[in-house]
Design a protein around this motif. Structure first.
Motif, PDB file in Angstrom:
ATOM      1  N   ALA A 141       0.115  -1.677  -0.199  1.00  0.00           N
ATOM      2  CA  ALA A 141       0.131  -0.035  -0.023  1.00  0.00           C
ATOM      3  C   ALA A 141       1.108   0.840   0.231  1.00  0.00           C
ATOM      4  O   ALA A 141       0.610   2.115  -0.781  1.00  0.00           O
ATOM      5  CB  ALA A 141      -1.034  -0.188   1.396  1.00  0.00           C
ATOM      6  N   PHE A 142       1.646   0.630   0.810  1.00  0.00           N
ATOM      7  CA  PHE A 142       3.140   2.550   0.995  1.00  0.00           C
ATOM      8  C   PHE A 142       4.112   2.791   0.294  1.00  0.00           C
ATOM      9  O   PHE A 142       4.753   3.545  -0.132  1.00  0.00           O
ATOM     10  CB  PHE A 142       2.418   2.820   1.993  1.00  0.00           C
ATOM     11  N   ALA A 143       5.417   1.568   0.181  1.00  0.00           N
ATOM     12  CA  ALA A 143       6.143   1.511  -0.372  1.00  0.00           C
ATOM     13  C   ALA A 143       6.700   2.336  -0.847  1.00  0.00           C
ATOM     14  O   ALA A 143       6.288   1.105  -1.997  1.00  0.00           O
ATOM     15  CB  ALA A 143       6.851   0.118   0.217  1.00  0.00           C
ATOM     16  N   PRO A 144       7.314   3.120  -1.822  1.00  0.00           N
ATOM     17  CA  PRO A 144       7.818   3.787  -3.134  1.00  0.00           C
ATOM     18  C   PRO A 144       8.367   1.833  -3.864  1.00  0.00           C
ATOM     19  O   PRO A 144       7.816   2.548  -5.224  1.00  0.00           O
ATOM     20  CB  PRO A 144       9.004   4.420  -2.651  1.00  0.00           C
ATOM     21  N   ALA A 145       8.579   0.697  -3.531  1.00  0.00           N
ATOM     22  CA  ALA A 145       9.098   0.076  -4.230  1.00  0.00           C
ATOM     23  C   ALA A 145       7.844  -0.922  -4.873  1.00  0.00           C
ATOM     24  O   ALA A 145       7.785  -1.284  -6.340  1.00  0.00           O
ATOM     25  CB  ALA A 145       9.674  -1.502  -3.680  1.00  0.00           C
ATOM     26  N   PHE A 146       6.591  -0.922  -4.334  1.00  0.00           N
ATOM     27  CA  PHE A 146       5.242  -1.485  -5.240  1.00  0.00           C
ATOM     28  C   PHE A 146       4.560   0.113  -5.173  1.00  0.00           C
ATOM     29  O   PHE A 146       3.691  -0.320  -5.899  1.00  0.00           O
ATOM     30  CB  PHE A 146       4.573  -2.412  -3.886  1.00  0.00           C
ATOM     31  N   SER A 147       5.009   0.906  -6.109  1.00  0.00           N
ATOM     32  CA  SER A 147       4.841   1.999  -6.383  1.00  0.00           C
ATOM     33  C   SER A 147       3.763   1.826  -7.625  1.00  0.00           C
ATOM     34  O   SER A 147       2.801   2.540  -8.069  1.00  0.00           O
ATOM     35  CB  SER A 147       5.523   3.127  -6.834  1.00  0.00           C
ATOM     36  N   VAL A 148       3.661   0.235  -8.419  1.00  0.00           N
ATOM     37  CA  VAL A 148       3.576   0.127  -9.524  1.00  0.00           C
ATOM     38  C   VAL A 148       1.999  -0.316  -9.450  1.00  0.00           C
ATOM     39  O   VAL A 148       1.105   0.108 -10.265  1.00  0.00           O
ATOM     40  CB  VAL A 148       3.859  -1.565 -10.008  1.00  0.00           C
ATOM     41  N   PHE A 149       0.977  -0.213  -7.725  1.00  0.00           N
ATOM     42  CA  PHE A 149      -0.176  -1.101  -7.706  1.00  0.00           C
ATOM     43  C   PHE A 149      -0.941   0.809  -7.420  1.00  0.00           C
ATOM     44  O   PHE A 149      -2.093   0.966  -7.240  1.00  0.00           O
ATOM     45  CB  PHE A 149      -0.215  -1.511  -6.333  1.00  0.00           C
ATOM     46  N   GLY A 150      -0.059   2.100  -7.912  1.00  0.00           N
ATOM     47  CA  GLY A 150      -0.303   3.321  -7.856  1.00  0.00           C
ATOM     48  C   GLY A 150       0.032   4.367  -6.782  1.00  0.00           C
ATOM     49  O   GLY A 150       1.469   3.964  -6.489  1.00  0.00           O
ATOM     50  N   PRO A 151      -0.202   5.751  -6.950  1.00  0.00           N
ATOM     51  CA  PRO A 151       0.947   6.461  -6.387  1.00  0.00           C
ATOM     52  C   PRO A 151       0.484   6.596  -5.007  1.00  0.00           C
ATOM     53  O   PRO A 151       0.137   5.814  -4.257  1.00  0.00           O
ATOM     54  CB  PRO A 151      -0.279   8.092  -6.616  1.00  0.00           C
ATOM     55  N   ASN A 152       1.591   6.681  -4.464  1.00  0.00           N
ATOM     56  CA  ASN A 152       2.382   6.567  -3.201  1.00  0.00           C
ATOM     57  C   ASN A 152       1.513   8.119  -2.627  1.00  0.00           C
ATOM     58  O   ASN A 152       1.405   9.091  -2.920  1.00  0.00           O
ATOM     59  CB  ASN A 152       3.679   7.364  -2.846  1.00  0.00           C
TER      60      ASN A 152
END
Length: 211
Positions: A141-152
């Motif tokens: 939900a929040f880690a920059p590494a998973f920004s593929v799921f949406g903006p931080n």
């Protein structure tokens, strides 16, 4: 008929918990606890989500792992679908994946321990499931590494003292994760009370191993 009716009730309860938690996790708890800013420590979702493990464990106890998985899958599908419109898409994706894996781990652990003392299975399942769920959700939900799921979320990734008191700074979502996990561990113990109280009413159905 009894199985279908109870299963439908469990599905409705699970959906309610998932949707409420997906919305409330976006709102930090406001206020101060001594020198600790609670907004850096907890979100309201931490106070509702542990009930998902109670629903899963009661289903598992009464009807076995097959129906417990059915309740989890229905809660996953309906919860993510509704949350997509009621919260941010990234929150819906993160919560859905974390919920699915965390609940499935709970079911597996519960089944392994269901023949031990009545509290072993729900406590161990809830605690281990909560650890996995928390790690997956807050990372996705929040880690920059998973920004593929949406903006931080700008507020979530701002640096703040860990848990509001430690000198070292870290993104605020890490403190949220640690705070939420602490609350979930506490709830895993507290929710043994309603689980134990319902044991005499929600007895295992014929063919389901005693828990």
């Amino acid at each position: 008929m009894l199985t279908q009716r109870y299963t439908l009730v469990y599905i409705m309860l699970m959906t309610l918990v998932v949707v409420a938690s997906n919305i409330l996790v976006q709102y930090p708890v406001q206020g101060m606890l001594g020198a600790i800013n609670l907004a850096d420590l907890l979100t309201w979702g931490a106070l509702t989500f542990p009930f998902a493990f109670l629903v899963t464990d009661l289903t598992n106890r009464q009807f076995g792992p097959k129906y417990a998985r059915l309740v989890v899958l229905c809660g996953f599908v309906v919860g993510v679908a509704l949350s997509w419109y009621l919260s941010l898409p990234r929150i819906a994706i993160a919560s859905g994946l974390a919920f699915l894996f965390g609940q499935m781990l709970d079911i597996s652990v519960f089944n392994r321990l269901r023949r031990q003392s009545w509290w072993h299975a729900p406590l161990a399942g809830s605690m281990l499931g909560s650890i996995l769920d928390t790690a997956m959700f807050f990372s996705f939900a929040f880690a920059p590494a998973f920004s593929v799921f949406g903006p931080n979320d700008a507020y979530a990734i701002e640096h703040a003292p860990i848990l509001g008191v430690m000198a070292a700074d870290a993104p605020r979502w890490i403190s949220w994760a640690l705070g939420d996990l602490s609350v979930k561990m506490l709830f895993a113990i507290v929710l043994l009370l309603p689980y134990g109280a319902l044991m005499s009413t929600l007895k295992p159905m014929p063919g389901v191993a005693k828990a």
